[in-house]
Design a protein around this motif. Structure first.
Motif, PDB file in Angstrom:
ATOM      1  N   GLU A 260     -17.820 -50.122  85.775  1.00 57.91           N
ATOM      2  CA  GLU A 260     -16.661 -49.764  86.580  1.00 57.91           C
ATOM      3  C   GLU A 260     -17.075 -49.012  87.844  1.00 57.91           C
ATOM      4  OE1 GLU A 260     -14.030 -47.468  84.168  1.00 57.91           O
ATOM      5  OE2 GLU A 260     -13.707 -49.063  82.695  1.00 57.91           O
ATOM      6  N   THR A 261     -16.167 -48.951  88.791  1.00 55.18           N
ATOM      7  CA  THR A 261     -16.397 -48.174  90.002  1.00 55.18           C
ATOM      8  C   THR A 261     -16.600 -46.704  89.641  1.00 55.18           C
ATOM      9  OG1 THR A 261     -15.051 -49.671  91.322  1.00 55.18           O
ATOM     10  CG2 THR A 261     -15.383 -47.459  92.199  1.00 55.18           C
ATOM     11  N   GLY A 262     -17.641 -46.113  90.230  1.00 51.78           N
ATOM     12  CA  GLY A 262     -17.860 -44.688  90.053  1.00 51.78           C
ATOM     13  C   GLY A 262     -18.692 -44.285  88.861  1.00 51.78           C
ATOM     14  N   VAL A 263     -19.283 -45.249  88.126  1.00 50.60           N
ATOM     15  CA  VAL A 263     -20.065 -44.877  86.939  1.00 50.60           C
ATOM     16  C   VAL A 263     -21.493 -44.452  87.278  1.00 50.60           C
ATOM     17  CG1 VAL A 263     -18.752 -46.273  85.306  1.00 50.60           C
ATOM     18  CG2 VAL A 263     -20.703 -47.287  86.490  1.00 50.60           C
TER      19      VAL A 263
ATOM     20  N   SER B  11      -9.245 -38.685  80.589  1.00 50.37           N
ATOM     21  CA  SER B  11      -9.722 -40.080  80.496  1.00 50.37           C
ATOM     22  C   SER B  11     -10.737 -40.459  81.575  1.00 50.37           C
ATOM     23  CB  SER B  11      -8.536 -41.038  80.592  1.00 50.37           C
ATOM     24  OG  SER B  11      -7.844 -40.847  81.817  1.00 50.37           O
ATOM     25  N   TRP B  12     -10.760 -39.778  82.730  1.00 56.42           N
ATOM     26  CA  TRP B  12     -11.706 -40.031  83.827  1.00 56.42           C
ATOM     27  C   TRP B  12     -11.766 -41.504  84.203  1.00 56.42           C
ATOM     28  CZ3 TRP B  12     -12.466 -35.830  86.250  1.00 56.42           C
ATOM     29  CH2 TRP B  12     -12.577 -34.610  85.575  1.00 56.42           C
ATOM     30  N   ASN B  13     -10.616 -42.054  84.590  1.00 53.36           N
ATOM     31  CA  ASN B  13     -10.582 -43.462  85.000  1.00 53.36           C
ATOM     32  C   ASN B  13     -11.398 -43.712  86.266  1.00 53.36           C
ATOM     33  OD1 ASN B  13      -8.932 -44.219  82.858  1.00 53.36           O
ATOM     34  ND2 ASN B  13      -7.091 -43.595  83.945  1.00 53.36           N
ATOM     35  N   GLY B  14     -11.584 -42.656  87.079  1.00 52.68           N
ATOM     36  CA  GLY B  14     -12.420 -42.781  88.279  1.00 52.68           C
ATOM     37  C   GLY B  14     -13.877 -42.466  88.018  1.00 52.68           C
ATOM     38  N   ASN B  15     -14.202 -42.191  86.739  1.00 56.41           N
ATOM     39  CA  ASN B  15     -15.578 -41.968  86.299  1.00 56.41           C
ATOM     40  C   ASN B  15     -16.264 -40.790  87.001  1.00 56.41           C
ATOM     41  OD1 ASN B  15     -15.936 -44.173  84.301  1.00 56.41           O
ATOM     42  ND2 ASN B  15     -15.301 -45.402  86.047  1.00 56.41           N
ATOM     43  N   ILE B  16     -17.584 -40.878  87.193  1.00 55.35           N
ATOM     44  CA  ILE B  16     -18.353 -39.756  87.722  1.00 55.35           C
ATOM     45  C   ILE B  16     -17.890 -39.379  89.121  1.00 55.35           C
ATOM     46  CG2 ILE B  16     -20.663 -38.971  88.377  1.00 55.35           C
ATOM     47  CD1 ILE B  16     -21.767 -40.829  86.218  1.00 55.35           C
ATOM     48  N   ARG B  17     -17.508 -40.381  89.907  1.00 58.97           N
ATOM     49  CA  ARG B  17     -17.056 -40.106  91.276  1.00 58.97           C
ATOM     50  C   ARG B  17     -15.803 -39.240  91.268  1.00 58.97           C
ATOM     51  NH1 ARG B  17     -16.675 -45.412  94.195  1.00 58.97           N
ATOM     52  NH2 ARG B  17     -18.926 -45.303  93.823  1.00 58.97           N
ATOM     53  N   GLU B  18     -14.898 -39.502  90.330  1.00 58.99           N
ATOM     54  CA  GLU B  18     -13.685 -38.691  90.228  1.00 58.99           C
ATOM     55  C   GLU B  18     -14.032 -37.257  89.829  1.00 58.99           C
ATOM     56  OE1 GLU B  18      -9.365 -38.605  87.856  1.00 58.99           O
ATOM     57  OE2 GLU B  18     -10.942 -39.993  87.238  1.00 58.99           O
TER      58      GLU B  18
END
Length: 453
Positions: free
Chosen positions: A181-184, A364-371
């Motif tokens: 995913e985006t941002g992982v 949940s961190w749907n935006g992953n590490i970037r979020e």
């Protein structure tokens, strides 16, 4: 002057009795000598004693026998002032007690009225949250040192597996396709592969295939001869593929590469040579290509949006980077990594409160590490010495509130199950259980069916 009839007086007394008995709280009336004169039926639930075993007893005797402790009425009798305290029963219930003195017209104490509300579930929840806070306060110090390679922060077993694969494939020049995913953190993995490879001392170039218009991607990747098109440099321009010779070229968002350029890229991968736009001859290139995407390339192949031959050429070694919600052991190490970085960058010394760390772990961190990274930078800038729940964005606070409510419901349900089970074992009668717990028999039957089958 009118006088009420005995019937009217009895009716009012009956209404007062109904109000007294219908109170949600326990009500206990104690005379000036400490003798219990009246209680409503809620006390039977609170103390697991019938009313007749409470009325007529001295509150000191009840306290000494462990029915409840401490006695609020004794303190009111002694001090002649209202008292508010937390009382514990012999069965582990917690009661919030408010006791008030009543005086006659001469100012002499006549009785004490106590109002008690059961706060057991809330107290237990508070204790549970305090335990969580204590655990989180020490979490940072107790963390096993996370693995960090070239900017990749990892403690989770999921990422350890990824890094193990990366270590194996870094030494060879095989094409790698990174999925996730985006941002992982796909670009961090690319940097890690490059540094571990035999090309680590050479250039690492990167291009985002989604960031440039279609007409520019070709010239950026393959370069062009002078005068090839309007606006081109007379001397021409070397493309990123040729500029990455002896090094690594990272093609991010490879799924966005136009179809007509996919064939040219396939030729580079197969023949190790590139022809600039407008050029007539090929240039030999020694370059390792790593591609990444958050899209389903296999599905794009079926839809005719991605070349099958290029997909199979790129997909020799696919590496899947799990989203942050699937590797929760990485959340706090990453959070502290970003906190240290931004504290240093903005010359701050802010720290996380335990509840914020709990919220991070639950989100949940749907935006992953970037979020996570963007959020912590913002928190370091806007927060005071301690980052608290109120500093978090609305969506994260709401997510935590919903989880806390769910946890409270689970605690209450566990407690209800324990009480129903114990009572039914003791009485083996839904009627007696209903009387003991002060609820309807039909409610008891439903709960027994729910918890005991």
């Amino acid at each position: 002057m009118s006088f009420q009839s005995a019937k009217e007086i009895n009716l009012e007394i009956s209404e007062l009795e109904d109000i007294f008995e219908g109170s949600f709280d326990e009500i206990m009336v104690v005379n000036k000598n400490g003798i219990v004169k009246k209680v409503n039926s809620v006390c039977e639930i609170n103390y697991h004693l019938p009313i007749e075993e409470i009325i007529g007893k001295h509150v000191e005797e009840l306290e000494q026998n462990g029915v409840f402790s401490p006695s609020a009425s004794l303190q009111v009798i002694e001090k002649k002032v209202p008292i508010e305290l937390l009382q514990k029963t012999r069965y582990g219930r917690y009661l919030h007690v408010r006791a008030r003195p009543l005086f006659n017209n001469k100012g002499n104490l006549t009785k004490v009225v106590c109002y008690s509300r059961d706060l057991t579930e809330l107290i237990n929840l508070r204790k549970k949250l305090e335990e969580i806070e204590e655990q989180l306060e020490t979490y940072h110090n107790e963390l096993n040192e996370p693995v960090e390679f070239h900017g990749v922060i990892s403690k989770s077993s999921e990422m350890q597996k990824v890094l193990k694969i990366v270590k194996k494939i870094a030494k060879v020049d095989t094409t790698v396709l990174i999925l996730g995913e985006t941002g992982v953190g796909k670009s961090k993995i690319v940097q890690h592969i490059h540094k571990l490879s035999g090309r680590g001392n050479q250039v690492l170039n990167e291009i985002n295939c989604a960031a440039l218009p279609e007409q520019l991607i070709e010239s950026e990747l393959f370069g062009y001869e002078g005068g090839s098109f309007t606006g081109a440099f007379k001397s021409g321009k070397e493309g990123l593929i040729a500029a990455s010779r002896k090094g690594t070229l990272f093609l991010d968002e490879i799924g966005e590469l136009p179809l007509h350029l996919q064939g040219k890229l396939l030729q580079v991968l197969q023949e190790k040579k590139v022809r600039p736009v407008g050029g007539k001859s090929y240039i030999e290139v020694d370059v390792r290509i790593i591609a990444a995407t958050n899209r389903d390339l296999e599905e794009m192949v079926e839809q005719g949006k991605f070349r099958k031959d290029l997909y199979y050429r790129l997909n020799i070694i696919p590496i899947y980077i799990p989203p942050l919600k699937e590797r929760r052991d990485d959340i706090l190490p990453l959070a502290y990594h970003f906190l240290d970085r931004f504290n240093n960058e903005y010359q701050s010394e802010v720290r996380f409160s335990p509840k914020v760390l709990e919220a991070f772990l639950n989100y949940s961190w749907n935006g992953n590490i970037r979020e996570l990274e963007n959020l912590i930078e913002r928190l370091v800038i806007i927060s005071d010495d301690v980052i608290t729940i109120k500093d978090l964005p609305y969506n994260l606070r709401e997510y935590q509130n919903k989880r806390n409510n769910k946890m409270l419901n689970e605690i209450i349900e566990d407690l209800e199950k324990a009480v129903i089970t114990e009572s039914y074992k003791q009485y083996n009668s839904t009627y007696k259980v209903a009387k003991e717990l002060g609820i309807s028999q039909s409610s008891v039957q439903r709960k027994i069916k729910k918890y005991l089958g």
